[in-house]
Design a protein around this motif. Structure first.
Motif, mmCIF file in Angstrom:
data_model
loop_
_atom_site.group_PDB
_atom_site.id
_atom_site.type_symbol
_atom_site.label_atom_id
_atom_site.label_comp_id
_atom_site.label_asym_id
_atom_site.label_seq_id
_atom_site.Cartn_x
_atom_site.Cartn_y
_atom_site.Cartn_z
ATOM 1 N N PHE A 1 3.651 -48.198 15.168
ATOM 2 C CA PHE A 1 4.806 -48.285 16.055
ATOM 3 C C PHE A 1 5.112 -46.909 16.658
ATOM 4 N N TYR A 2 5.045 -45.882 15.825
ATOM 5 C CA TYR A 2 5.362 -44.534 16.315
ATOM 6 C C TYR A 2 4.302 -44.039 17.292
ATOM 7 N N ALA A 3 3.054 -44.259 16.972
ATOM 8 C CA ALA A 3 1.967 -43.741 17.809
ATOM 9 C C ALA A 3 1.753 -44.548 19.084
ATOM 10 N N ARG B 1 2.451 -50.956 1.970
ATOM 11 C CA ARG B 1 1.305 -50.621 2.824
ATOM 12 C C ARG B 1 1.495 -51.164 4.235
ATOM 13 N N ILE B 2 2.043 -52.364 4.337
ATOM 14 C CA ILE B 2 2.313 -52.953 5.657
ATOM 15 C C ILE B 2 3.340 -52.110 6.404
ATOM 16 N N LEU B 3 4.409 -51.742 5.721
ATOM 17 C CA LEU B 3 5.463 -50.953 6.344
ATOM 18 C C LEU B 3 4.946 -49.587 6.781
ATOM 19 N N GLU B 4 4.136 -48.955 5.950
ATOM 20 C CA GLU B 4 3.562 -47.659 6.324
ATOM 21 C C GLU B 4 2.623 -47.787 7.511
ATOM 22 N N ALA B 5 1.773 -48.816 7.503
ATOM 23 C CA ALA B 5 0.852 -49.031 8.627
ATOM 24 C C ALA B 5 1.635 -49.331 9.899
ATOM 25 N N LEU C 1 9.892 -57.026 10.633
ATOM 26 C CA LEU C 1 9.098 -55.832 10.313
ATOM 27 C C LEU C 1 9.621 -54.628 11.099
ATOM 28 N N VAL C 2 9.950 -54.822 12.362
ATOM 29 C CA VAL C 2 10.501 -53.740 13.182
ATOM 30 C C VAL C 2 11.823 -53.260 12.596
ATOM 31 N N GLU C 3 12.663 -54.192 12.175
ATOM 32 C CA GLU C 3 13.941 -53.796 11.579
ATOM 33 C C GLU C 3 13.716 -53.019 10.278
ATOM 34 N N ALA C 4 12.761 -53.432 9.469
ATOM 35 C CA ALA C 4 12.442 -52.701 8.238
ATOM 36 C C ALA C 4 11.912 -51.307 8.566
ATOM 37 N N TYR C 5 11.120 -51.205 9.627
ATOM 38 C CA TYR C 5 10.611 -49.899 10.085
ATOM 39 C C TYR C 5 11.766 -48.984 10.463
ATOM 40 N N VAL C 6 12.716 -49.493 11.238
ATOM 41 C CA VAL C 6 13.866 -48.693 11.644
ATOM 42 C C VAL C 6 14.666 -48.258 10.415
ATOM 43 N N ASP C 7 14.887 -49.178 9.485
ATOM 44 C CA ASP C 7 15.608 -48.825 8.255
ATOM 45 C C ASP C 7 14.866 -47.751 7.458
ATOM 46 N N ALA C 8 13.544 -47.853 7.400
ATOM 47 C CA ALA C 8 12.742 -46.857 6.674
ATOM 48 C C ALA C 8 12.821 -45.496 7.347
ATOM 49 N N ARG C 9 12.772 -45.474 8.689
ATOM 50 C CA ARG C 9 12.893 -44.205 9.420
ATOM 51 C C ARG C 9 14.265 -43.583 9.174
ATOM 52 N N HIS C 10 15.295 -44.406 9.135
ATOM 53 C CA HIS C 10 16.652 -43.925 8.864
ATOM 54 C C HIS C 10 16.705 -43.279 7.474
ATOM 55 N N GLU C 11 16.166 -43.971 6.493
ATOM 56 C CA GLU C 11 16.159 -43.427 5.128
ATOM 57 C C GLU C 11 15.335 -42.147 5.037
ATOM 58 N N GLU C 12 14.237 -42.105 5.768
ATOM 59 C CA GLU C 12 13.407 -40.893 5.803
ATOM 60 C C GLU C 12 14.222 -39.716 6.346
ATOM 61 N N TRP C 13 14.940 -39.951 7.443
ATOM 62 C CA TRP C 13 15.746 -38.879 8.014
ATOM 63 C C TRP C 13 16.864 -38.464 7.059
ATOM 64 N N GLY D 1 11.500 -41.454 16.639
ATOM 65 C CA GLY D 1 10.926 -42.776 16.464
ATOM 66 C C GLY D 1 11.952 -43.881 16.624
ATOM 67 N N LEU D 2 13.192 -43.597 16.285
ATOM 68 C CA LEU D 2 14.238 -44.612 16.416
ATOM 69 C C LEU D 2 14.592 -44.854 17.884
ATOM 70 N N LEU D 3 14.738 -43.783 18.644
ATOM 71 C CA LEU D 3 15.024 -43.969 20.070
ATOM 72 C C LEU D 3 13.831 -44.582 20.791
ATOM 73 N N ASN D 4 12.629 -44.194 20.402
ATOM 74 C CA ASN D 4 11.440 -44.804 20.992
ATOM 75 C C ASN D 4 11.452 -46.312 20.738
ATOM 76 N N ALA D 5 11.797 -46.706 19.527
ATOM 77 C CA ALA D 5 11.855 -48.129 19.188
ATOM 78 C C ALA D 5 12.956 -48.823 19.981
ATOM 79 N N ALA D 6 14.136 -48.214 20.022
ATOM 80 C CA ALA D 6 15.271 -48.828 20.727
ATOM 81 C C ALA D 6 14.950 -49.074 22.196
ATOM 82 N N ALA D 7 14.186 -48.180 22.794
ATOM 83 C CA ALA D 7 13.839 -48.328 24.210
ATOM 84 C C ALA D 7 13.008 -49.580 24.472
#
Length: 192
Positions: free
Chosen positions: A22-24, A13-17, A56-68, A109-115
Protein backbone atom coordinates in the motif's frame (compact mmCIF):
# COMPACT_ATOMS: atom_id res chain seq x y z
CA UNK A 1 0.16 -8.92 20.21
CA UNK A 2 3.88 -8.23 20.05
CA UNK A 3 5.91 -7.77 16.86
CA UNK A 4 7.36 -11.29 16.96
CA UNK A 5 3.89 -12.85 17.26
CA UNK A 6 2.56 -10.61 14.48
CA UNK A 7 5.33 -11.60 12.10
CA UNK A 8 4.74 -15.28 12.74
CA UNK A 9 0.98 -15.20 12.30
CA UNK A 10 -0.74 -15.24 8.93
CA UNK A 11 -2.62 -12.10 9.95
CA UNK A 12 0.62 -10.33 10.81
CA UNK A 13 2.33 -11.39 7.59
CA UNK A 14 -0.66 -10.24 5.55
CA UNK A 15 -0.75 -6.90 7.33
CA UNK A 16 2.99 -6.37 6.86
CA UNK A 17 2.81 -7.31 3.17
CA UNK A 18 -0.21 -5.06 2.65
CA UNK A 19 1.56 -2.23 4.44
CA UNK A 20 4.63 -2.50 2.22
CA UNK A 21 2.53 -2.70 -0.94
CA UNK A 22 0.00 0.00 0.00
CA UNK A 23 2.80 2.41 0.90
CA UNK A 24 4.93 1.68 -2.15
CA UNK A 25 2.28 1.21 -4.83
CA UNK A 26 -0.94 2.68 -3.46
CA UNK A 27 -4.09 1.00 -2.27
CA UNK A 28 -5.97 0.93 -5.57
CA UNK A 29 -2.93 -0.44 -7.43
CA UNK A 30 -2.38 -3.24 -4.94
CA UNK A 31 -4.37 -6.38 -5.53
CA UNK A 32 -5.14 -9.13 -3.09
CA UNK A 33 -3.05 -11.60 -5.13
CA UNK A 34 0.06 -9.43 -4.73
CA UNK A 35 -0.49 -9.16 -0.98
CA UNK A 36 -1.02 -12.89 -0.46
CA UNK A 37 2.01 -13.70 -2.63
CA UNK A 38 4.20 -11.30 -0.62
CA UNK A 39 2.84 -12.66 2.65
CA UNK A 40 3.27 -16.27 1.56
CA UNK A 41 -0.33 -17.18 2.39
CA UNK A 42 -3.35 -18.46 0.50
CA UNK A 43 -6.08 -16.02 -0.50
CA UNK A 44 -8.46 -17.80 1.88
CA UNK A 45 -6.10 -16.96 4.73
CA UNK A 46 -6.48 -13.28 3.93
CA UNK A 47 -10.27 -13.53 4.00
CA UNK A 48 -10.14 -15.59 7.21
CA UNK A 49 -8.36 -12.65 8.84
CA UNK A 50 -9.94 -9.68 7.08
CA UNK A 51 -13.55 -9.54 5.88
CA UNK A 52 -12.62 -7.48 2.83
CA UNK A 53 -9.89 -5.37 1.28
CA UNK A 54 -11.53 -2.38 2.97
CA UNK A 55 -11.09 -4.09 6.35
CA UNK A 56 -7.45 -4.77 5.49
CA UNK A 57 -6.96 -1.10 4.56
CA UNK A 58 -8.49 -0.02 7.86
CA UNK A 59 -6.17 -2.41 9.75
CA UNK A 60 -3.23 -0.96 7.78
CA UNK A 61 -4.20 2.58 8.80
CA UNK A 62 -4.57 1.50 12.44
CA UNK A 63 -1.15 -0.20 12.31
CA UNK A 64 0.47 2.93 10.83
CA UNK A 65 -1.13 5.00 13.59
CA UNK A 66 0.24 2.68 16.27
CA UNK A 67 3.65 2.72 14.59
CA UNK A 68 3.71 6.52 14.72
CA UNK A 69 2.53 6.58 18.33
CA UNK A 70 5.40 4.26 19.23
CA UNK A 71 7.89 6.60 17.55
CA UNK A 72 6.34 9.57 19.34
CA UNK A 73 6.31 7.89 22.75
CA UNK A 74 9.98 6.98 22.41
CA UNK A 75 10.83 10.60 21.59
CA UNK A 76 8.49 12.03 24.24
CA UNK A 77 10.15 9.90 26.91
CA UNK A 78 13.35 11.85 26.24
CA UNK A 79 11.71 15.27 26.34
CA UNK A 80 12.59 17.48 29.29
CA UNK A 81 10.11 20.29 28.67
CA UNK A 82 6.79 21.11 27.02
CA UNK A 83 8.73 22.43 24.01
CA UNK A 84 10.58 19.11 23.91
CA UNK A 85 7.23 17.30 23.73
CA UNK A 86 6.21 19.46 20.78
CA UNK A 87 9.50 18.80 19.00
CA UNK A 88 9.09 15.08 19.76
CA UNK A 89 6.12 15.12 17.35
CA UNK A 90 8.38 16.47 14.61
CA UNK A 91 11.10 13.99 15.56
CA UNK A 92 8.66 11.09 15.28
CA UNK A 93 7.82 12.15 11.72
CA UNK A 94 11.53 12.52 10.93
CA UNK A 95 12.13 9.04 12.37
CA UNK A 96 9.36 7.69 10.15
CA UNK A 97 10.92 9.32 7.09
CA UNK A 98 14.30 7.84 7.97
CA UNK A 99 12.90 4.31 8.24
CA UNK A 100 13.79 2.07 5.34
CA UNK A 101 11.06 1.77 2.74
CA UNK A 102 11.51 -0.67 -0.08
CA UNK A 103 10.46 1.84 -2.74
CA UNK A 104 11.78 4.92 -0.94
CA UNK A 105 10.15 7.54 1.24
CA UNK A 106 6.80 8.67 -0.18
CA UNK A 107 5.50 10.90 2.59
CA UNK A 108 2.79 10.22 5.13
CA UNK A 109 1.36 6.77 4.51
CA UNK A 110 -1.87 7.80 6.18
CA UNK A 111 -2.43 10.84 3.97
CA UNK A 112 -1.44 8.81 0.92
CA UNK A 113 -4.10 6.26 1.89
CA UNK A 114 -6.74 8.91 2.63
CA UNK A 115 -6.23 10.42 -0.81
CA UNK A 116 -7.35 7.13 -2.36
CA UNK A 117 -10.35 6.52 -0.14
CA UNK A 118 -13.94 7.66 -0.44
CA UNK A 119 -15.17 10.38 1.89
CA UNK A 120 -17.17 7.89 3.94
CA UNK A 121 -14.55 5.12 4.14
CA UNK A 122 -13.87 3.95 7.72
CA UNK A 123 -10.11 4.02 7.05
CA UNK A 124 -10.35 7.66 5.98
CA UNK A 125 -12.07 8.45 9.28
CA UNK A 126 -9.23 6.65 11.06
CA UNK A 127 -6.69 8.87 9.28
CA UNK A 128 -8.63 11.93 10.41
CA UNK A 129 -8.63 10.65 14.01
CA UNK A 130 -4.85 10.18 13.81
CA UNK A 131 -4.30 13.75 12.59
CA UNK A 132 -6.64 15.07 15.28
CA UNK A 133 -4.75 13.08 17.91
CA UNK A 134 -1.45 14.57 16.75
CA UNK A 135 -2.97 18.05 17.02
CA UNK A 136 -4.27 17.16 20.48
CA UNK A 137 -0.81 15.97 21.55
CA UNK A 138 0.62 19.31 20.45
CA UNK A 139 -2.12 21.30 22.21
CA UNK A 140 -1.60 19.35 25.43
CA UNK A 141 2.14 19.92 25.31
CA UNK A 142 1.60 23.64 24.75
CA UNK A 143 -0.60 23.92 27.83
CA UNK A 144 -4.21 24.19 28.79
CA UNK A 145 -6.11 26.19 31.34
CA UNK A 146 -6.20 29.93 30.64
CA UNK A 147 -3.97 29.40 27.60
CA UNK A 148 -6.14 26.67 26.06
CA UNK A 149 -7.32 28.84 23.13
CA UNK A 150 -3.77 29.99 22.36
CA UNK A 151 -2.48 26.40 22.63
CA UNK A 152 -5.19 25.20 20.24
CA UNK A 153 -4.33 27.93 17.72
CA UNK A 154 -0.60 27.26 17.93
CA UNK A 155 -1.06 23.49 17.71
CA UNK A 156 -3.14 23.98 14.56
CA UNK A 157 -0.43 26.22 13.14
CA UNK A 158 2.25 23.63 13.96
CA UNK A 159 0.14 20.91 12.31
CA UNK A 160 -0.05 22.98 9.13
CA UNK A 161 3.73 23.37 9.24
CA UNK A 162 4.22 19.67 9.87
CA UNK A 163 1.78 18.46 7.21
CA UNK A 164 3.16 20.85 4.60
CA UNK A 165 6.68 19.71 5.36
CA UNK A 166 5.61 16.06 5.21
CA UNK A 167 3.97 16.58 1.83
CA UNK A 168 7.09 18.23 0.41
CA UNK A 169 9.37 15.63 2.01
CA UNK A 170 7.30 12.89 0.41
CA UNK A 171 7.57 14.54 -3.00
CA UNK A 172 11.32 14.96 -2.60
CA UNK A 173 11.86 11.51 -1.10
CA UNK A 174 13.92 12.71 1.84
CA UNK A 175 13.48 14.24 5.28
CA UNK A 176 15.11 17.65 4.59
CA UNK A 177 11.80 19.56 4.72
CA UNK A 178 10.85 17.86 7.99
CA UNK A 179 14.16 18.76 9.56
CA UNK A 180 13.65 22.36 8.43
CA UNK A 181 10.08 22.39 9.79
CA UNK A 182 11.40 21.16 13.14
CA UNK A 183 13.89 24.03 13.21
CA UNK A 184 11.10 26.51 12.40
CA UNK A 185 8.96 25.02 15.19
CA UNK A 186 11.87 25.22 17.64
CA UNK A 187 12.38 28.88 16.72
CA UNK A 188 8.67 29.59 17.21
CA UNK A 189 8.74 27.91 20.62
CA UNK A 190 11.81 29.89 21.67
CA UNK A 191 9.91 33.11 20.94
CA UNK A 192 6.94 32.25 23.18
Amino acid sequence: MNVRERRGSARGRILEAAGRRFYADGIASTGIDAITADAGVAKMSLYNNFASKAALVEAYVDARHEEWLGLYRARAALAASPAGLVLAVFDAYIDHAAAAHRQGFRGCGLLNAAAELGADAPARAAVRRHKEEVEGILAEALGGGAQADRAADLSEHLCFLLEGAMARAGLEGQDTRLVRARAIAADMLDRL
